[in-house]
Design an enzyme around this catalytic site. Structure first.
Site, short mmCIF file in Angstrom:
data_model
loop_
_atom_site.label_atom_id
_atom_site.label_comp_id
_atom_site.label_asym_id
_atom_site.label_seq_id
_atom_site.Cartn_x
_atom_site.Cartn_y
_atom_site.Cartn_z
N THR A 13 5.82 0.35 4.90
CA THR A 13 5.06 -0.11 3.80
C THR A 13 3.65 0.22 4.00
O THR A 13 2.72 0.93 3.29
CB THR A 13 5.49 -1.35 3.30
OG1 THR A 13 6.72 -1.28 3.04
CG2 THR A 13 4.63 -1.54 1.88
N VAL A 14 3.11 -0.50 5.11
CA VAL A 14 1.46 -0.27 5.03
C VAL A 14 1.06 1.05 5.63
O VAL A 14 0.08 1.49 5.23
CB VAL A 14 1.10 -1.47 6.45
CG1 VAL A 14 -0.33 -1.17 6.70
CG2 VAL A 14 1.55 -2.66 5.94
N LYS A 98 -0.61 -8.91 14.04
CA LYS A 98 -1.06 -10.38 14.32
C LYS A 98 -0.40 -10.73 15.41
O LYS A 98 -0.79 -11.39 16.33
CB LYS A 98 -0.97 -11.22 12.90
CG LYS A 98 0.61 -11.27 12.14
CD LYS A 98 0.70 -10.56 11.07
CE LYS A 98 1.99 -10.45 10.62
NZ LYS A 98 2.21 -9.64 9.66
N VAL A 125 -5.15 -10.63 9.98
CA VAL A 125 -5.44 -11.93 9.56
C VAL A 125 -4.96 -12.37 8.31
O VAL A 125 -4.25 -13.21 8.00
CB VAL A 125 -6.72 -12.39 9.93
CG1 VAL A 125 -6.90 -14.09 9.55
CG2 VAL A 125 -6.89 -12.21 11.40
N GLY A 127 -4.36 -9.68 5.54
CA GLY A 127 -4.02 -8.52 4.49
C GLY A 127 -5.21 -8.03 4.05
O GLY A 127 -6.15 -7.61 4.77
N ILE A 129 -7.79 -9.63 2.16
CA ILE A 129 -8.75 -10.37 2.21
C ILE A 129 -9.82 -10.00 3.25
O ILE A 129 -9.44 -10.21 4.50
CB ILE A 129 -8.49 -11.80 2.33
CG1 ILE A 129 -7.54 -12.10 1.32
CG2 ILE A 129 -9.76 -12.75 2.11
CD1 ILE A 129 -6.81 -13.51 1.23
N GLU A 183 11.95 -11.11 3.97
CA GLU A 183 12.67 -10.27 4.66
C GLU A 183 14.27 -10.84 4.85
O GLU A 183 14.48 -11.90 4.41
CB GLU A 183 12.47 -10.14 5.97
CG GLU A 183 10.74 -9.63 6.26
CD GLU A 183 10.61 -8.10 5.93
OE1 GLU A 183 11.73 -7.25 6.02
OE2 GLU A 183 9.55 -7.76 5.66
N ASP A 194 4.44 -16.14 11.34
CA ASP A 194 3.62 -15.34 10.87
C ASP A 194 1.93 -15.98 10.61
O ASP A 194 1.11 -15.56 11.17
CB ASP A 194 4.00 -14.85 9.55
CG ASP A 194 3.15 -13.84 9.06
OD1 ASP A 194 2.95 -12.52 9.28
OD2 ASP A 194 2.30 -14.33 8.12
N LYS A 198 -1.69 -15.63 12.79
CA LYS A 198 -2.90 -15.22 12.02
C LYS A 198 -3.99 -16.42 12.35
O LYS A 198 -5.10 -16.19 12.69
CB LYS A 198 -2.61 -15.36 10.52
CG LYS A 198 -1.75 -14.01 10.20
CD LYS A 198 -1.30 -14.10 8.89
CE LYS A 198 -0.53 -12.87 8.22
NZ LYS A 198 0.00 -12.88 6.89
#
Length: 423
Positions: A13-14, A98, A125, A127, A129, A183, A194, A198
């Site tokens: 996706t990224v 991360k 950290v 996305g 932002i 997920e 997650d 971060k």
């Protein structure tokens, strides 16, 4: 001076978002290799040049033409080996990983220092932002002592929907999975891993001291019930998964992730669905907040490509690119154990509905130096009652001792919930 040549590891996706976004900057960069897991998988990218695809990522880190390795595959293995090799080969790194940074950042940054290459990781950290570059540049004059935030969109979505729909955790999790917000195996999100990765990286940058992931307390949202959310609302709170880090006057770091009751008037209580937010407290700036999308194809790609373009502006123009963005930490922070912390607490108890039950609870709390701030008792059903208390500030160890004694009481049948309250 020519375009910088990129090798991208990962085309999920990224990765797809990065490739699409970079087409707007074809005058500055050229993608020469992309490593994928499956060469035959259909990609959501129009007119993708499949001749540059490879299923061997080591071809990218060993390619002499590649200036920057962009790692968006995630996980520790083989990402760690790949980036370490890339650094050894003198390549600059942009990563969104991360977990890798939280577990192996110290070793990678030291290797990068020795090879005079830069590791950029804005996307790792929060996305989309922007937070790392502001801390390292415009906020550099500040001594930052507190970081608090909502750093995981999946858990924030689940808690928001549980609140809005009065629904169970299990029901909302299933909905989140169907919508693609969670997920198939949601453990990394819902158990707080997650957010922990971060906050470790964020606290390291903010405090200028290394924070160890092994010293970070972590607790997820799987035990939060619809009734907890209902009672929190009645008492004037919203429940959020909060990642927090604080450096006390003795330079000891308290870094943790766990659910918290957040007062409804607090700005973090109003951050809903998949939105993320980071609050910083520093001197002289005071308190500031960054908010926006913490994940997703294009928000994360925005941060990744921003890092790539920052390198483009410096590489080949100077022998020492981006000095302010480099890691210069040499000290590991002393960490505070969760048992040493001081907090307020929400506690839900199932009791026998008998005169003096509240008195028993109060007596046990008083014995362990715990002051009660709020008490909410619900009506009797079959001789049973539900009691919710909010404590004043007290020591975590004292709370644990009090709960152990409550569990042995003939009046208190069960300790249903224990959630910390934001001060």
């Amino acid at each position: 001076m020519g375009k910088l040549k990129l090798g991208i590891i990962g085309l999920g996706t990224v990765g797809c978002g990065v490739v699409k976004t970079l087409r707007n900057f074809s005058d500055q960069v050229e993608i020469v290799r992309i490593a994928v897991h499956n060469l035959n998988k259909k990609r959501n990218i129009d007119n993708l040049d499949e001749s540059i695809l490879t299923d061997n990522p080591f071809e990218i880190v060993d390619d002499k033409d590649v200036d920057i390795v962009v790692e968006v595959m995630g996980g520790v293995n083989p990402a760690f080996q790949l980036l370490k090799k890339a650094i050894e080969n003198g390549k600059h790194i942009v990563t969104a990983n991360k977990e890798l940074l939280a577990k192996h950042g110290e070793e990678l940054f030291q290797a990068a220092k020795e090879k005079n290459v830069v590791i950029l990781y804005e996307a790792a950290v929060a996305g989309g932002i922007p937070i790392i570059m502001p801390i390292k540049t415009i906020l550099r004059s500040n001594k930052i002592t507190k970081v608090k935030g909502i750093l995981n969109g999946t858990t924030n979505y689940i808690l928001t929907k549980m609140d809005e729909d009065c629904a169970s955790y299990e029901k909302v999790l299933k909905e989140a999975q169907e919508l693609g917000y969670a997920e198939t195996d949601p453990t990394g999100d819902v158990e707080g891993f997650d957010a922990a990765y971060k906050i470790v990286t964020l606290a390291t940058i903010a405090f200028g001291k290394r924070i160890k992931i092994d010293n970070t307390y972590r607790e997820g949202i799987t035990k939060i019930s619809a009734k907890d959310i209902q009672r929190a609302n009645e008492l004037g709170y919203k429940i959020k998964l909060i990642a927090s880090a604080e450096l006390n006057s003795d330079n000891v770091a308290d870094v943790r992730v766990h659910p918290m009751l957040v007062p409804k008037e607090h700005v973090l209580a109003k951050i809903n669905n998949v939105t993320n937010a980071v609050m910083l407290s520093g001197e002289p700036v005071g308190e500031i907040m960054f908010t926006g999308p913490g994940a997703g194809e294009f928000p994360t790609a925005s941060s990744v490509v921003g890092d790539i373009l920052a390198l483009c502006a410096e590489v080949k123009r100077t022998a020492y690119p981006l000095p302010m963005m480099r890691c210069n930490h040499s000290e590991t922070a002393e960490s505070l154990s969760i048992d040493e912390t001081t907090n307020r607490y929400y506690i839900m108890l199932n009791t026998i509905d008998t005169p003096g039950a509240i008195g028993v609870i109060g007596t046990i709390c008083g014995k362990h130096n715990i002051n009660l701030s709020d008490i909410l008792q619900k009506g009797s059903q079959g001789g049973k009652a539900e009691v919710v208390i909010i404590t004043g500030l007290c020591n975590e160890g004292n709370i644990k001792d009090a709960l152990d004694e409550m569990k042995k009481s003939n009046v208190i049948e069960e300790v249903k919930s224990l959630i910390r309250v934001m001060n």
